[in-house]
Scaffold this motif. Structure first.
Motif, PDB file in Angstrom:
ATOM      1  N   ALA A   1      21.947   0.754  33.692  1.00 16.70           N
ATOM      2  CA  ALA A   1      21.056   0.860  34.857  1.00 16.70           C
ATOM      3  C   ALA A   1      19.512   1.204  34.698  1.00 16.70           C
ATOM      4  N   ARG A   2      19.365   1.921  33.475  1.00 21.00           N
ATOM      5  CA  ARG A   2      17.764   2.497  33.511  1.00 21.00           C
ATOM      6  C   ARG A   2      17.171   1.254  32.936  1.00 21.00           C
ATOM      7  N   SER A   3      17.588   0.302  32.237  1.00 19.75           N
ATOM      8  CA  SER A   3      17.009  -0.946  31.878  1.00 19.75           C
ATOM      9  C   SER A   3      17.049  -2.088  32.749  1.00 19.75           C
ATOM     10  N   SER A   4      17.399  -1.831  33.838  1.00 18.96           N
ATOM     11  CA  SER A   4      17.637  -2.763  34.868  1.00 18.96           C
ATOM     12  C   SER A   4      16.359  -2.902  35.861  1.00 18.96           C
ATOM     13  N   HIS A   5      15.916  -4.045  36.373  1.00 21.81           N
ATOM     14  CA  HIS A   5      14.744  -4.089  37.120  1.00 21.81           C
ATOM     15  C   HIS A   5      15.128  -4.284  38.618  1.00 21.81           C
TER      16      HIS A   5
ATOM     17  N   ARG B   1      26.748  -3.712  36.185  1.00 17.96           N
ATOM     18  CA  ARG B   1      26.716  -5.165  36.095  1.00 17.96           C
ATOM     19  C   ARG B   1      26.799  -6.004  37.323  1.00 17.96           C
ATOM     20  N   GLN B   2      28.246  -5.575  37.931  1.00 22.29           N
ATOM     21  CA  GLN B   2      28.647  -6.166  39.007  1.00 22.29           C
ATOM     22  C   GLN B   2      27.978  -5.904  40.223  1.00 22.29           C
ATOM     23  N   LEU B   3      27.288  -4.878  40.635  1.00 17.71           N
ATOM     24  CA  LEU B   3      26.341  -4.848  41.430  1.00 17.71           C
ATOM     25  C   LEU B   3      24.922  -5.483  41.335  1.00 17.71           C
TER      26      LEU B   3
ATOM     27  N   VAL C   1      17.553  -3.887  46.386  1.00 15.99           N
ATOM     28  CA  VAL C   1      17.485  -2.836  45.359  1.00 15.99           C
ATOM     29  C   VAL C   1      18.951  -2.271  45.237  1.00 15.99           C
ATOM     30  N   GLY C   2      19.584  -2.150  44.068  1.00 16.32           N
ATOM     31  CA  GLY C   2      20.830  -1.564  44.185  1.00 16.32           C
ATOM     32  C   GLY C   2      20.988   0.010  43.947  1.00 16.32           C
ATOM     33  N   MET C   3      21.988   0.418  44.528  1.00 19.86           N
ATOM     34  CA  MET C   3      22.332   1.828  44.370  1.00 19.86           C
ATOM     35  C   MET C   3      23.612   1.923  44.107  1.00 19.86           C
ATOM     36  N   PHE C   4      24.007   2.781  42.987  1.00 21.42           N
ATOM     37  CA  PHE C   4      25.448   2.866  42.689  1.00 21.42           C
ATOM     38  C   PHE C   4      25.726   4.423  42.759  1.00 21.42           C
ATOM     39  N   VAL C   5      26.677   4.961  43.478  1.00 17.08           N
ATOM     40  CA  VAL C   5      26.930   6.239  43.755  1.00 17.08           C
ATOM     41  C   VAL C   5      28.227   6.626  43.257  1.00 17.08           C
ATOM     42  N   SER C   6      28.294   7.455  42.036  1.00 17.12           N
ATOM     43  CA  SER C   6      29.520   7.795  41.665  1.00 17.12           C
ATOM     44  C   SER C   6      29.871   9.183  41.721  1.00 17.12           C
ATOM     45  N   SER C   7      30.738   9.749  42.010  1.00 18.80           N
ATOM     46  CA  SER C   7      30.972  11.274  42.057  1.00 18.80           C
ATOM     47  C   SER C   7      31.726  11.655  41.015  1.00 18.80           C
ATOM     48  N   GLY C   8      32.226  10.667  40.261  1.00 17.97           N
ATOM     49  CA  GLY C   8      32.800  10.842  38.896  1.00 17.97           C
ATOM     50  C   GLY C   8      31.713  10.773  37.550  1.00 17.97           C
ATOM     51  N   GLY C   9      30.353  10.521  38.098  1.00 23.76           N
ATOM     52  CA  GLY C   9      29.649  10.273  36.896  1.00 23.76           C
ATOM     53  C   GLY C   9      29.475   8.717  36.318  1.00 23.76           C
TER      54      GLY C   9
END
Length: 258
Positions: A253-257, A224-226, A236-244
Motif C-alpha cells: 500500500a505504501r509503495s502504491s501510487h 492488490r485487488q483494490l 484513489v483507493g482506501m482500504f479500511v480494516s478493523s483487523g489491521g
C-alpha cells in the motif's frame, strides 16, 4: 509532621469515592453526576485544602480527585458513566463492603492492571500528579481519553460488517464527502463505498473504499485487488480494516501510487 500530598490526596480520594458510590446505592443505583457531586459535598467533611481551587486550571481539588479516581472505579467495573448519568454496578455495590480505603485500593489496582496491559512502557504513577494543578487535570484527561479509545474499540467490534461499513461511510460524510454508493448486503465486487468531493463526482479525488471487519488482517492480495479496481484517472483507493494489515500489505500500500 504534615502528611505528604500523595498520602493526603489518596485519603481524600478514598472518602469522596466511597461517598459517591454510597449515594448512588441509596438512590437506587443511578443519578446525574452533578447531583452526586452536590451530595458528596454535603456528606463528606471537607477542609480548606480539599476545597482549594487550583490556580492554573480553576478546578476544585476534591472534585478533581473524585473525577480522577472515578476512572479507576470504571476500570474495576464498579461504576458506569453515560450521558452525564452515573450508574453503580452490582460489583460496585459489593465493593462498598471493602470500606473506603479497601474500595479505592481495589479500584486503583484494577486500573493499574489495565494500564500496564495497554501501556507497558508507562512508568509515571497517576497518583503522583493528581495534586499538581494543571498536571493533575492533564492526567485526568489522559485517563478519559484512554478509556474513550477502549470504549470505541469495543463498540466497533460489536458492529456487524454492514454496520461497520455504514460507520465508514458516515465518517466520510463527516469529512464533507458525498457517498452515493454504499454496497447493499450481498456480493459487492470488492468496492464497499464510493465517495465524491461533489455530488456528481466531477472533482478529484474520487475515493473507492474496500472494507474488512472482524476478520484476519488484510492481506497483500486484497490490497492488490483494490488497486486493480482503480482504473480511472483521479481514482484513489482506501482500504479500511478493523483487523489491521499484514506487513506485506502495508508495504504494498505504501509503495502504491493509487
Amino acid at each position: 509532621m504534615a502528611k505528604d500530598k500523595l498520602s493526603r490526596s489518596r485519603e481524600l480520594a478514598a472518602k469522596v469515592i466511597y461517598a459517591a458510590l454510597q449515594i448512588l446505592n441509596e438512590k437506587g443505583g443511578q443519578a446525574p453526576g452533578r447531583d452526586v457531586l452536590t451530595d458528596v459535598e454535603k456528606r463528606v467533611t471537607l477542609d480548606d485544602w480539599a476545597k482549594e481551587t487550583y490556580e492554573k486550571s480553576g478546578y476544585v481539588r476534591w472534585q478533581s480527585i473524585l473525577h480522577f479516581f472515578s476512572i479507576d472505579c470504571i476500570k474495576a467495573g464498579y461504576l458506569v458513566k453515560k450521558k452525564g448519568v452515573w450508574y453503580l454496578t452490582p460489583e460496585g455495590e459489593n465493593a462498598l463492603k471493602l470500606g473506603d480505603v479497601g474500595l479505592l485500593n481495589a479500584a486503583t489496582a484494577a486500573y493499574r492492571k489495565w494500564r500496564n496491559e495497554n501501556q507497558p512502557t508507562e512508568v509515571e504513577e497517576d497518583q503522583e500528579v493528581i495534586d499538581e494543578g494543571q498536571q493533575g487535570q492533564e492526567a485526568t484527561i489522559q485517563k478519559i481519553e484512554l478509556l474513550a479509545i477502549e470504549g470505541l474499540k469495543k463498540q466497533i467490534n460489536h458492529k456487524n460488517p454492514y454496520e461497520f461499513q455504514e460507520l465508514v461511510a458516515a465518517l466520510l460524510r463527516g469529512m464533507v464527502y458525498y457517498t452515493p454508493f454504499v454496497a447493499p448486503k450481498g456480493k459487492d465486487g470488492g468496492i464497499d463505498v464510493i465517495a465524491y468531493r461533489d455530488p456528481l463526482g466531477t472533482i478529484t479525488p474520487r475515493i473507492k473504499v474496500q472494507i474488512k471487519h472482524r476478520d484476519a488482517s488484510a492481506s497483500v492480495q486484497e490490497i492488490r485487488q483494490l488497486m486493480g479496481l482503480l482504473q480511472k484517472d483521479g481514482d484513489v483507493g482506501m482500504f479500511v480494516s478493523s483487523g489491521g494489515f499484514t506487513p506485506d500489505a502495508k508495504t504494498t500500500a505504501r509503495s502504491s501510487h493509487v
